[in-house]
Scaffold this motif. Structure first.
Motif, PDB file in Angstrom:
ATOM      1  N   THR A 142      18.285  10.096 -29.258  1.00 47.12           N
ATOM      2  CA  THR A 142      19.370   9.123 -29.129  1.00 47.12           C
ATOM      3  C   THR A 142      20.661   9.908 -29.282  1.00 47.12           C
ATOM      4  N   HIS A 143      21.606   9.697 -28.359  1.00 47.26           N
ATOM      5  CA  HIS A 143      22.878  10.418 -28.409  1.00 47.26           C
ATOM      6  C   HIS A 143      24.023   9.438 -28.639  1.00 47.26           C
ATOM      7  N   VAL A 144      24.975   9.857 -29.465  1.00 48.69           N
ATOM      8  CA  VAL A 144      26.185   9.064 -29.697  1.00 48.69           C
ATOM      9  C   VAL A 144      27.388   9.998 -29.623  1.00 48.69           C
ATOM     10  N   ARG A 145      28.552   9.438 -29.337  1.00 45.47           N
ATOM     11  CA  ARG A 145      29.753  10.247 -29.127  1.00 45.47           C
ATOM     12  C   ARG A 145      30.554  10.551 -30.394  1.00 45.47           C
ATOM     13  N   THR A 146      30.431   9.722 -31.418  1.00 44.78           N
ATOM     14  CA  THR A 146      31.289   9.902 -32.592  1.00 44.78           C
ATOM     15  C   THR A 146      30.475  10.073 -33.878  1.00 44.78           C
ATOM     16  N   LEU A 147      31.105  10.694 -34.871  1.00 41.53           N
ATOM     17  CA  LEU A 147      30.476  10.815 -36.190  1.00 41.53           C
ATOM     18  C   LEU A 147      30.257   9.442 -36.813  1.00 41.53           C
ATOM     19  N   HIS A 148      31.179   8.514 -36.549  1.00 40.80           N
ATOM     20  CA  HIS A 148      31.040   7.152 -37.090  1.00 40.80           C
ATOM     21  C   HIS A 148      29.755   6.506 -36.563  1.00 40.80           C
ATOM     22  N   GLU A 149      29.501   6.632 -35.252  1.00 40.39           N
ATOM     23  CA  GLU A 149      28.272   6.070 -34.674  1.00 40.39           C
ATOM     24  C   GLU A 149      27.041   6.767 -35.256  1.00 40.39           C
ATOM     25  N   ALA A 150      27.113   8.095 -35.415  1.00 41.95           N
ATOM     26  CA  ALA A 150      25.997   8.845 -35.977  1.00 41.95           C
ATOM     27  C   ALA A 150      25.720   8.387 -37.410  1.00 41.95           C
ATOM     28  N   ALA A 151      26.772   8.221 -38.200  1.00 38.82           N
ATOM     29  CA  ALA A 151      26.611   7.783 -39.587  1.00 38.82           C
ATOM     30  C   ALA A 151      25.971   6.401 -39.662  1.00 38.82           C
ATOM     31  N   ALA A 152      26.344   5.520 -38.743  1.00 39.98           N
ATOM     32  CA  ALA A 152      25.754   4.177 -38.725  1.00 39.98           C
ATOM     33  C   ALA A 152      24.250   4.250 -38.466  1.00 39.98           C
ATOM     34  N   LEU A 153      23.831   5.112 -37.546  1.00 41.17           N
ATOM     35  CA  LEU A 153      22.401   5.256 -37.256  1.00 41.17           C
ATOM     36  C   LEU A 153      21.663   5.938 -38.406  1.00 41.17           C
ATOM     37  N   ILE A 154      22.295   6.903 -39.042  1.00 45.00           N
ATOM     38  CA  ILE A 154      21.685   7.550 -40.205  1.00 45.00           C
ATOM     39  C   ILE A 154      21.436   6.503 -41.291  1.00 45.00           C
ATOM     40  N   GLY A 155      22.366   5.572 -41.429  1.00 45.52           N
ATOM     41  CA  GLY A 155      22.201   4.476 -42.382  1.00 45.52           C
ATOM     42  C   GLY A 155      21.021   3.570 -42.053  1.00 45.52           C
ATOM     43  N   LYS A 156      20.562   3.615 -40.807  1.00 47.49           N
ATOM     44  CA  LYS A 156      19.400   2.823 -40.360  1.00 47.49           C
ATOM     45  C   LYS A 156      18.125   3.655 -40.339  1.00 47.49           C
ATOM     46  N   GLY A 157      18.199   4.889 -40.881  1.00 44.22           N
ATOM     47  CA  GLY A 157      16.994   5.707 -40.989  1.00 44.22           C
ATOM     48  C   GLY A 157      16.842   6.806 -39.946  1.00 44.22           C
ATOM     49  N   PHE A 158      17.810   6.948 -39.045  1.00 43.84           N
ATOM     50  CA  PHE A 158      17.736   8.010 -38.047  1.00 43.84           C
ATOM     51  C   PHE A 158      17.978   9.364 -38.706  1.00 43.84           C
ATOM     52  N   SER A 159      17.354  10.399 -38.173  1.00 40.77           N
ATOM     53  CA  SER A 159      17.606  11.778 -38.597  1.00 40.77           C
ATOM     54  C   SER A 159      18.571  12.393 -37.593  1.00 40.77           C
ATOM     55  N   ILE A 160      19.240  13.487 -37.980  1.00 39.88           N
ATOM     56  CA  ILE A 160      20.196  14.135 -37.086  1.00 39.88           C
ATOM     57  C   ILE A 160      19.898  15.635 -37.013  1.00 39.88           C
ATOM     58  N   TRP A 161      20.109  16.212 -35.840  1.00 40.54           N
ATOM     59  CA  TRP A 161      19.951  17.650 -35.656  1.00 40.54           C
ATOM     60  C   TRP A 161      21.181  18.348 -36.201  1.00 40.54           C
ATOM     61  N   MET A 162      20.942  19.365 -37.059  1.00 33.69           N
ATOM     62  CA  MET A 162      22.043  20.129 -37.642  1.00 33.69           C
ATOM     63  C   MET A 162      21.745  21.613 -37.509  1.00 33.69           C
TER      64      MET A 162
END
Length: 92
Positions: A46-66
């Motif tokens: 799943t791709h998002v354009r902003t850190l705000h959108e990424a943070a919202a998905l992380i709050g729903k249990g999504f993991s992020i590539w770092m």
């Protein structure tokens, strides 16, 4: 916390480097927990354009590539992340 998301940090980075969310041509790349053991596959990203959108998905249990310079990117679970908002004491 509220306000603009200014940073997503890994709580314990590897080898003393500062890891940051990986940005691709499509945006920040996250993994949906609904895909279970296949969430790390590129076709399930799943791709998002902003850190705000990424943070919202992380709050729903999504993991992020770092990743960091010289380190291969890895998938980081929400429990190992800290979301920093503008105005947080840590943001200074």
């Amino acid at each position: 916390m509220t306000g603009r998301v200014i940073r997503i940090e890994r709580v314990s980075s590897r080898g003393g480097v500062v890891e940051e969310p990986v940005v691709t041509a499509k945006g920040y790349r996250l993994a949906d927990p609904a895909h279970g053991k296949h969430k790390h596959h590129a076709e399930n990203a799943t791709h998002v354009r902003t850190l705000h959108e990424a943070a919202a998905l992380i709050g729903k249990g999504f993991s992020i590539w770092m990743g960091a310079r010289g380190k291969r990117a890895s998938l980081i679970a929400p429990k190992s992340l800290r979301i920093v908002h503008a105005g947080d004491a840590q943001a200074g």
